[in-house]
Design a protein around this motif. Structure first.
Motif, PDB file in Angstrom:
ATOM      1  N   PHE A  89       5.007  -7.262   7.669  1.00  0.00           N
ATOM      2  CA  PHE A  89       3.908  -6.734   8.482  1.00  0.00           C
ATOM      3  C   PHE A  89       4.444  -6.051   9.723  1.00  0.00           C
ATOM      4  N   ASP A  99      -0.362  -3.207   9.983  1.00  0.00           N
ATOM      5  CA  ASP A  99      -0.220  -2.785   8.592  1.00  0.00           C
ATOM      6  C   ASP A  99       0.591  -3.833   7.847  1.00  0.00           C
ATOM      7  N   ASP A 100       0.345  -3.920   6.539  1.00  0.00           N
ATOM      8  CA  ASP A 100       1.263  -4.697   5.701  1.00  0.00           C
ATOM      9  C   ASP A 100       2.066  -3.694   4.877  1.00  0.00           C
ATOM     10  N   ASN A 115       0.668   1.635   4.098  1.00  0.00           N
ATOM     11  CA  ASN A 115      -0.668   1.985   3.634  1.00  0.00           C
ATOM     12  C   ASN A 115      -1.064   3.378   4.117  1.00  0.00           C
ATOM     13  N   CYS A 118      -2.849   3.817   7.398  1.00  0.00           N
ATOM     14  CA  CYS A 118      -2.119   3.344   8.577  1.00  0.00           C
ATOM     15  C   CYS A 118      -0.844   4.136   8.853  1.00  0.00           C
ATOM     16  N   CYS A 233      -3.842  -9.230  -0.742  1.00  0.00           N
ATOM     17  CA  CYS A 233      -4.618  -8.721   0.392  1.00  0.00           C
ATOM     18  C   CYS A 233      -4.674  -7.203   0.392  1.00  0.00           C
ATOM     19  N   TYR A 235      -5.297  -4.074   3.093  1.00  0.00           N
ATOM     20  CA  TYR A 235      -5.436  -3.786   4.514  1.00  0.00           C
ATOM     21  C   TYR A 235      -6.811  -3.165   4.793  1.00  0.00           C
ATOM     22  N   LEU A 239      -6.836  -7.965   5.861  1.00  0.00           N
ATOM     23  CA  LEU A 239      -5.909  -7.835   6.987  1.00  0.00           C
ATOM     24  C   LEU A 239      -6.398  -6.769   7.962  1.00  0.00           C
ATOM     25  N   ASP A 240      -6.304  -7.071   9.253  1.00  0.00           N
ATOM     26  CA  ASP A 240      -6.561  -6.066  10.283  1.00  0.00           C
ATOM     27  C   ASP A 240      -5.958  -6.541  11.608  1.00  0.00           C
TER      28      ASP A 240
END
Lengths: 367, 126
Positions: A89, A99-100, A115, A118, A233, A235, A239-240
């Motif tokens: 991350f 971001d992941d 991503n 992102c 997950c 994003y 996730l955020d």
């Protein structure tokens, strides 16, 4: 702003894709067979995914690059072997997730897959953190193609001999059709598969070759049901910037050795949460019956107190029923905890459940 | 049985005596994609013209089902609740949604015939 197109856009069109705008790109949500058939085809045969909208960030530098990246990512990069990949991350000081990403050690540097939504911001953040000492290239001359499902190894190996020798979460450069492809054994569907970084001008022909050998194009719709069944997950959903990796139940992705001394961005918060636990935690959720609880569905306990919210919810074609992920108060995060989901004004029973919803073994070692 | 009529919300309706049978059109199912959930109105309940009378969900999203006429729900099709994929297979036949005892049959007059609906569907899709 004009909508961006990947190098496979014409191929999507000729395969009757229905398009949606995703992160500024015109992307196929599905083709003529529809999400459920595309999903099942990936699980039983081999699906091709255009993920060229994702960022391919190459960073080159000397030994000091590894040190600098360790100040950013919660990874033991010094011990990451050449051509090996890790999930990680990009975080802020409070361990909120920008971001992941997947980071792979390549010769003279690293390849980071970001991503689509992102990538530009990530590039800016990383440029600011790393300064001008290293060569950074967010390469938009390369497409990224994923091929996923049990037949993928056979199909891809018939074009690029040797990919069958790759272990899960490793990659390498291969020569094919007079060019260098970077292939990793990875993906985001819960299936064995590969991701291929290829120059834009060769991408269409390459994918046509995969199709001739029995693989089929799969849209983002099925990509979403596949990843959700696999408990992965997404994003912007799970996730955020307001969630941490510990809250997201992704402790496994944080290198143990880095937790002793910290020193990466967000390490203080991560170390505290690892010790004390997080107040909210990501869980799998299975609604009873056929009811689908979508993103933003409120989660309640039996005293009418809100205890969380769904972040992704759909129908799982391989599970043959509704599935969801969401965040709940830690007291409700144990498997088999009964919860209530408010859908269209009514509360419906559901259970906290183990992830993934659908499990198949990745190829670990082939040698 | 009466001629099949169609609404702008992509429902079809036929009338037999004072009982109307209502479902969603093939065009609607093609727009929705794979249907994976259906919720129908309760038997005995009253629904009002253009009001919601159910829900269908595809893998992508939830959509309300409206009733093109008013009446009392006298029957619902449990088979599509148990297996929503039937709606994609035969939307304008065996996968009807509910039957209503109509109060005012003149409500049928404002609905479209097949030719009008096909034109409407084609225009609204483009």
């Amino acid at each position: 702003m004009e909508i961006k197109k990947t190098s496979l856009n014409k191929l999507h069109q000729s395969n009757n894709a229905k398009f949606v705008e995703f992160a500024g790109y015109e992307m196929p949500i599905q083709y003529s067979k529809g999400i459920i058939e595309e999903h099942k085809f990936t699980r039983s045969h081999s699906g091709i995914f255009d993920v060229s909208h994702m960022g391919q960030l190459f960073i080159y530098g000397d030994e000091s690059l590894t040190e600098e990246l360790e100040k950013i990512f919660p990874l033991d990069l010094k011990n990451l072997k050449l051509n090996c990949s890790k999930y990680s991350f990009l975080m802020n000081q409070d361990a909120g997730i920008y971001d992941d990403l997947i980071i792979t050690k390549i010769e003279q540097g690293y390849l980071i897959i970001l991503n689509a939504a992102c990538k530009d911001k990530d590039f800016e953040i990383l440029s600011n953190l790393l300064g001008s000492k290293f060569k950074m290239n967010l390469d938009n001359h390369r497409s990224l193609i994923a091929i996923q499902g049990p037949k993928s190894v056979e199909i891809l190996n018939s074009i690029i001999n040797g990919v069958d020798q790759l272990n899960f979460m490793t990659g390498n450069w291969f020569d094919s059709d007079n060019q260098k492809l970077f292939v990793t054994r990875s993906g985001y569907t819960g299936e064995d598969g590969f991701e291929i970084s290829i120059s834009n001008d060769k991408a269409e022909k390459f994918v046509e070759n995969l199709i001739e050998r029995g693989a089929q194009l799969i849209g983002l719709g099925a990509r979403d049901t596949l990843r959700l069944e696999a408990g992965l997950c997404l994003y912007g959903h799970e996730l955020d910037i307001n969630k941490t990796p510990v809250e997201a139940n992704l402790r496994w992705a944080i290198s143990k050795s880095r937790l002793l001394n910290g020193g990466f961005i967000g390490s203080k918060k991560i170390m505290n949460q690892m010790q004390d636990g997080a107040n909210q935690i990501r869980v799998g959720i299975k609604p009873e019956g056929r009811l689908i609880a979508r993103e933003k569905t409120k989660i309640f306990d039996d005293t009418d107190t809100q205890i969380g919210e769904i972040t992704s919810g759909t129908f799982g074609p391989s599970v043959n029923g509704p599935i969801a992920m969401g965040y709940v108060n830690k007291d409700f995060s144990k498997i088999d905890t009964k919860i209530l989901l408010e859908v269209r004004g009514k509360k419906h029973p559901a259970n906290v459940c183990a992830l993934p919803f659908y499990k198949k073994n990745y190829v670990k070692g082939v040698n | 049985m009466s001629e099949v009529k169609f609404s702008k919300e992509h429902e079809w309706i036929t009338l037999e005596g004072d009982v109307a049978t209502i479902g969603i059109t093939k065009h609607a199912t093609e727009m929705l994609g794979d249907i994976v959930f259906a919720e129908l109105p309760e038997k005995g309940s009253n629904v009002e013209k253009d009001g919601t009378a159910g829900v269908v969900e595809s893998t992508k999203a939830a959509s309300d089902v409206y009733t093109p006429v008013s009446g009392e729900v006298v029957d619902t099709n449990q088979a599509i609740v148990d297996d929503p994929s039937k709606i994609n297979e035969d939307p304008e036949g065996s996968a009807w949604f509910f039957k209503l005892k109509m109060k005012d049959q003149s409500e049928m007059d404002s609905l479209m015939n097949k030719e009008e609906y096909d034109k409407f569907a084609k225009e609204s899709a483009s």
